[in-house]
Scaffold this motif. Structure first.
Motif, PDB file in Angstrom:
ATOM      1  N   PHE A 121     -75.048  78.852  28.213  1.00  0.00           N
ATOM      2  CA  PHE A 121     -74.830  78.012  29.390  1.00  0.00           C
ATOM      3  C   PHE A 121     -73.682  78.435  30.278  1.00  0.00           C
ATOM      4  CE2 PHE A 121     -71.721  74.531  27.980  1.00  0.00           C
ATOM      5  CZ  PHE A 121     -71.316  75.194  26.859  1.00  0.00           C
ATOM      6  N   TYR A 122     -72.873  79.368  29.830  1.00  0.00           N
ATOM      7  CA  TYR A 122     -71.900  79.944  30.762  1.00  0.00           C
ATOM      8  C   TYR A 122     -71.696  81.415  30.402  1.00  0.00           C
ATOM      9  CZ  TYR A 122     -68.116  79.155  27.311  1.00  0.00           C
ATOM     10  OH  TYR A 122     -67.324  79.153  26.192  1.00  0.00           O
ATOM     11  N   CYS A 167     -61.831  71.569  24.546  1.00  0.00           N
ATOM     12  CA  CYS A 167     -61.869  73.032  24.400  1.00  0.00           C
ATOM     13  C   CYS A 167     -60.712  73.430  23.494  1.00  0.00           C
ATOM     14  CB  CYS A 167     -61.789  73.764  25.736  1.00  0.00           C
ATOM     15  SG  CYS A 167     -63.102  73.326  26.876  1.00  0.00           S
ATOM     16  N   GLY A 169     -60.533  75.131  20.788  1.00  0.00           N
ATOM     17  CA  GLY A 169     -60.512  76.411  20.083  1.00  0.00           C
ATOM     18  C   GLY A 169     -60.369  76.176  18.596  1.00  0.00           C
ATOM     19  N   ASP A 190     -64.728  71.171  20.842  1.00  0.00           N
ATOM     20  CA  ASP A 190     -65.031  72.528  21.318  1.00  0.00           C
ATOM     21  C   ASP A 190     -66.515  72.802  21.112  1.00  0.00           C
ATOM     22  OD1 ASP A 190     -63.030  75.054  22.039  1.00  0.00           O
ATOM     23  OD2 ASP A 190     -64.987  75.710  21.301  1.00  0.00           O
ATOM     24  N   HIS A 191     -66.994  73.845  21.781  1.00  0.00           N
ATOM     25  CA  HIS A 191     -68.409  74.199  21.638  1.00  0.00           C
ATOM     26  C   HIS A 191     -68.586  75.449  20.782  1.00  0.00           C
ATOM     27  CE1 HIS A 191     -72.525  75.430  22.840  1.00  0.00           C
ATOM     28  NE2 HIS A 191     -72.697  74.131  22.974  1.00  0.00           N
ATOM     29  N   GLY A 216     -69.006  69.738  20.793  1.00  0.00           N
ATOM     30  CA  GLY A 216     -69.501  69.128  22.028  1.00  0.00           C
ATOM     31  C   GLY A 216     -69.432  70.100  23.195  1.00  0.00           C
ATOM     32  N   ASP A 217     -70.001  69.666  24.281  1.00  0.00           N
ATOM     33  CA  ASP A 217     -69.958  70.431  25.531  1.00  0.00           C
ATOM     34  C   ASP A 217     -69.000  69.709  26.464  1.00  0.00           C
ATOM     35  OD1 ASP A 217     -70.342  71.546  28.005  1.00  0.00           O
ATOM     36  OD2 ASP A 217     -72.430  70.897  28.212  1.00  0.00           O
ATOM     37  N   ALA A 218     -67.901  70.376  26.794  1.00  0.00           N
ATOM     38  CA  ALA A 218     -66.862  69.738  27.601  1.00  0.00           C
ATOM     39  C   ALA A 218     -67.337  69.380  28.999  1.00  0.00           C
ATOM     40  CB  ALA A 218     -65.651  70.666  27.691  1.00  0.00           C
ATOM     41  N   ARG A 234     -56.515  73.492  27.425  1.00  0.00           N
ATOM     42  CA  ARG A 234     -55.628  74.648  27.564  1.00  0.00           C
ATOM     43  C   ARG A 234     -56.410  75.963  27.635  1.00  0.00           C
ATOM     44  NH1 ARG A 234     -53.554  75.336  23.402  1.00  0.00           N
ATOM     45  NH2 ARG A 234     -51.603  76.379  23.894  1.00  0.00           N
ATOM     46  N   HIS A 235     -56.088  76.771  28.642  1.00  0.00           N
ATOM     47  CA  HIS A 235     -56.691  78.106  28.803  1.00  0.00           C
ATOM     48  C   HIS A 235     -58.214  78.055  28.869  1.00  0.00           C
ATOM     49  CE1 HIS A 235     -52.818  80.034  27.949  1.00  0.00           C
ATOM     50  NE2 HIS A 235     -52.668  79.077  27.059  1.00  0.00           N
ATOM     51  N   SER A 236     -58.770  76.986  29.366  1.00  0.00           N
ATOM     52  CA  SER A 236     -60.228  76.851  29.305  1.00  0.00           C
ATOM     53  C   SER A 236     -60.885  76.599  30.652  1.00  0.00           C
ATOM     54  CB  SER A 236     -60.610  75.747  28.322  1.00  0.00           C
ATOM     55  OG  SER A 236     -60.109  76.068  27.043  1.00  0.00           O
ATOM     56  N   PHE A 240     -64.561  78.633  31.666  1.00  0.00           N
ATOM     57  CA  PHE A 240     -65.857  78.044  31.999  1.00  0.00           C
ATOM     58  C   PHE A 240     -66.140  78.329  33.478  1.00  0.00           C
ATOM     59  CE2 PHE A 240     -68.777  74.377  32.695  1.00  0.00           C
ATOM     60  CZ  PHE A 240     -69.699  74.706  31.716  1.00  0.00           C
TER      61      PHE A 240
HETATM   62  C1  LIG Z   1     -59.544  80.633  25.774  1.00  0.00           C
HETATM   63  S1  LIG Z   1     -60.149  79.492  24.625  1.00  0.00           S
HETATM   64  C2  LIG Z   1     -58.819  78.339  24.507  1.00  0.00           C
HETATM   65  C3  LIG Z   1     -58.829  77.552  23.231  1.00  0.00           C
HETATM   66  C4  LIG Z   1     -57.630  76.641  23.002  1.00  0.00           C
HETATM   67  N1  LIG Z   1     -57.548  75.577  23.977  1.00  0.00           N
HETATM   68  C5  LIG Z   1     -56.366  77.440  22.971  1.00  0.00           C
HETATM   69  O1  LIG Z   1     -55.626  77.410  23.953  1.00  0.00           O
HETATM   70  O2  LIG Z   1     -56.112  78.126  21.962  1.00  0.00           O
HETATM   71  C6  LIG Z   1     -61.393  78.639  25.488  1.00  0.00           C
HETATM   72  C7  LIG Z   1     -62.151  77.658  24.617  1.00  0.00           C
HETATM   73  O3  LIG Z   1     -62.967  76.880  25.462  1.00  0.00           O
HETATM   74  C8  LIG Z   1     -64.159  76.606  24.756  1.00  0.00           C
HETATM   75  N2  LIG Z   1     -65.158  76.209  25.764  1.00  0.00           N
HETATM   76  C9  LIG Z   1     -65.448  76.832  26.919  1.00  0.00           C
HETATM   77  N3  LIG Z   1     -66.371  76.126  27.595  1.00  0.00           N
HETATM   78  C10 LIG Z   1     -66.649  75.031  26.844  1.00  0.00           C
HETATM   79  C11 LIG Z   1     -67.495  73.910  27.019  1.00  0.00           C
HETATM   80  N4  LIG Z   1     -68.265  73.766  28.086  1.00  0.00           N
HETATM   81  N5  LIG Z   1     -67.514  72.968  26.059  1.00  0.00           N
HETATM   82  C12 LIG Z   1     -66.712  73.060  24.974  1.00  0.00           C
HETATM   83  N6  LIG Z   1     -65.905  74.108  24.744  1.00  0.00           N
HETATM   84  C13 LIG Z   1     -65.871  75.072  25.678  1.00  0.00           C
HETATM   85  C14 LIG Z   1     -64.467  77.887  24.026  1.00  0.00           C
HETATM   86  O4  LIG Z   1     -65.343  77.714  22.942  1.00  0.00           O
HETATM   87  C15 LIG Z   1     -63.054  78.309  23.587  1.00  0.00           C
HETATM   88  O5  LIG Z   1     -62.737  77.804  22.316  1.00  0.00           O
END
Ligand SMILES: C[S@@+](CC[C@H](N)C(=O)[O-])C[C@H]1O[C@@H](n2cnc3c(N)ncnc32)[C@H](O)[C@@H]1O
Length: 392
Positions: A121-122, A167, A169, A190-191, A216-218, A234-236, A240
């Motif tokens: 999905f992304y 998200c 991680g 997280d997904h 889940g899907d954020a 964070r960092h997400s 996406f």
């Molecule tokens: C760069 S990582 C950051 C993880 C964590 N927040 C950290 O800083 O260590 C991005 C995270 O976003 C999650 N992610 C991205 N899009 C998502 C979505 N639509 N739903 C849930 N998780 C998502 C990914 O699976 C990944 O674990």
């Protein structure tokens, strides 16, 4: 999956422009009469569409057999009388039973197909959900925490609050927050199944039992509106491809007066001395590489705009620089090694880059490590923190 705080009211909706009929929430009628109006809505939707009717069950939390049979009957009967119509049932792995249940219809009628929305999905999904991404997350949080632990209280973090880390991680941020600030409740979503499995292992290892790790899907969460005092992501947003969609969901689950806290990077601003030019070249290329996969790792300074557009007020933005002088420089070098492995070892290869490009690309990471470990060197990785308040 944790079920606490899931949204439950049942809703049936039809959007004629997207030819989409959606079912969401919990539907458990005792008889068909109880859902007669929804069945009628489906029949009317069928009468209005041409070609394909999308049936969206991505937020359908529960459905009993009475309801399933009633909706399925309408769809199957239509296939008999209207060969011009196709049905695409859009499910999500987050409510995994829907795929299993609706797939049955495809076996009866080829006019009905099932699409699992979040299987791809992304564009960056295959990289960030892979186990090879875990070393990046593990090493990064180790470095950012010493800064964030002093920054967080300025953005609304305090003991006793309810918080969600969306998200999350590998969930290490949630563990650190739990230990330092003792919130009353933490949901971490997280997904990535690989990251969540790792997160649960880490929490068990630390003897922490009360973080609610949730698959889940954020961009389409099953969490209820207006329930968290503090929502971190964070960092997400930078990972996406539709950051504004994620922000709208963060806003929705935050309670009025609560705050949403985001951190993001601007990779082209990573720096080091000596060998600054090679380092600079590689991180400019990192930004382009991510952009190829529709990820914006330059998002950090844009956070204020994103938060403003999403409707937040009292926006606070600050930045900090993780450097090789933060503790042991080998920890900084470990982050860069983890980046090099995924960015040059997987992503550049997937983009189809030449061996010559990849060699030069790797050299910049090696030079950043050189700068970090050099007795007179300096190496940095800048991060932007931003938070906004959901208006009362
Ligand atoms: C760069 S990582 C950051 C993880 C964590 N927040 C950290 O800083 O260590 C991005 C995270 O976003 C999650 N992610 C991205 N899009 C998502 C979505 N639509 N739903 C849930 N998780 C998502 C990914 O699976 C990944 O674990």
């Amino acid at each position: 999956m944790s079920t606490a705080g899931l949204s439950t009211p049942f809703k049936a909706e039809f959007d004629v422009n997207s030819q989409e009929f959606s079912l969401s929430g919990v539907i458990r009628p005792r008889s068909i009469e109880e859902i007669a109006v929804n069945i009628l809505m489906l029949k009317e939707a069928i009468d209005q569409v041409r070609g394909v009717l999308y049936i969206n069950v991505r937020r359908l939390v529960q459905m009993n057999n009475t309801a399933f049979q009633a909706f399925a009957r309408v769809v199957l009967d239509t296939c008999q009388t209207r060969p011009d119509i196709r049905f695409v049932i859009v499910t999500s792995s987050v409510v995994g039973w829907t795929t299993r249940m609706f797939e049955h219809l495809n076996r009866i009628e080829p006019q009905i197909t099932i699409e699992v929305y979040d299987s791809t999905f992304y564009p960056g999904q295959s990289f960030v959900e892979d186990t090879s991404f875990i070393p990046i997350l593990r090493t990064q949080t180790k470095m950012t925490w010493r800064h964030e632990r002093t920054i967080l209280p300025r953005h609304g973090m305090r003991s006793g609050i309810t918080m969600a880390d969306i998200c999350c991680g590998i969930g290490d941020f949630a563990v650190l927050v739990q230990k330092e600030f003792q919130p009353a409740r933490i949901v971490a979503l997280d997904h990535s199944k690989a990251s969540l499995a790792y997160a649960r292992e880490v929490a068990t290892g630390f003897g922490i039992a009360d973080i609610e790790y949730t698959y889940g899907d954020a961009s389409e969460m099953l969490l209820e509106d207006d329930q968290f005092d503090f929502v971190s992501c964070r960092h997400s947003l930078q990972i996406f491809n539709q950051p504004e969609v994620l922000l709208a969901e963060l806003y929705r689950i935050c309670r009025p007066g609560g705050r949403v806290y985001v951190t993001n990077e601007k990779n082209s601003h990573c720096l080091g001395e000596p060998r600054s030019q090679s380092i600079q070249w590689t991180y400019n290329e990192v930004a382009k590489l991510f952009s190829h996969f529709e990820m914006d790792v330059e998002l950090g300074p844009k956070s204020r705009r994103y938060l403003t557009d999403a409707g937040f007020d009292d926006i606070i933005v600050e930045s900090f620089m993780v450097t090789n002088l933060d503790g042991d420089p080998r920890d900084f070098a470990e982050v860069i090694t983890a980046w090099e492995n995924v960015y040059a070892g997987e992503m550049a290869v997937k983009r189809g880059d030449s061996p010559e490009f990849i060699q030069r690309f790797r050299q910049g990471f090696q030079d950043h490590i050189f700068a970090a470990l050099h007795p007179k060197g300096y190496a940095g990785w800048p991060i932007w923190v931003a938070s906004g308040r959901k208006p009362l």
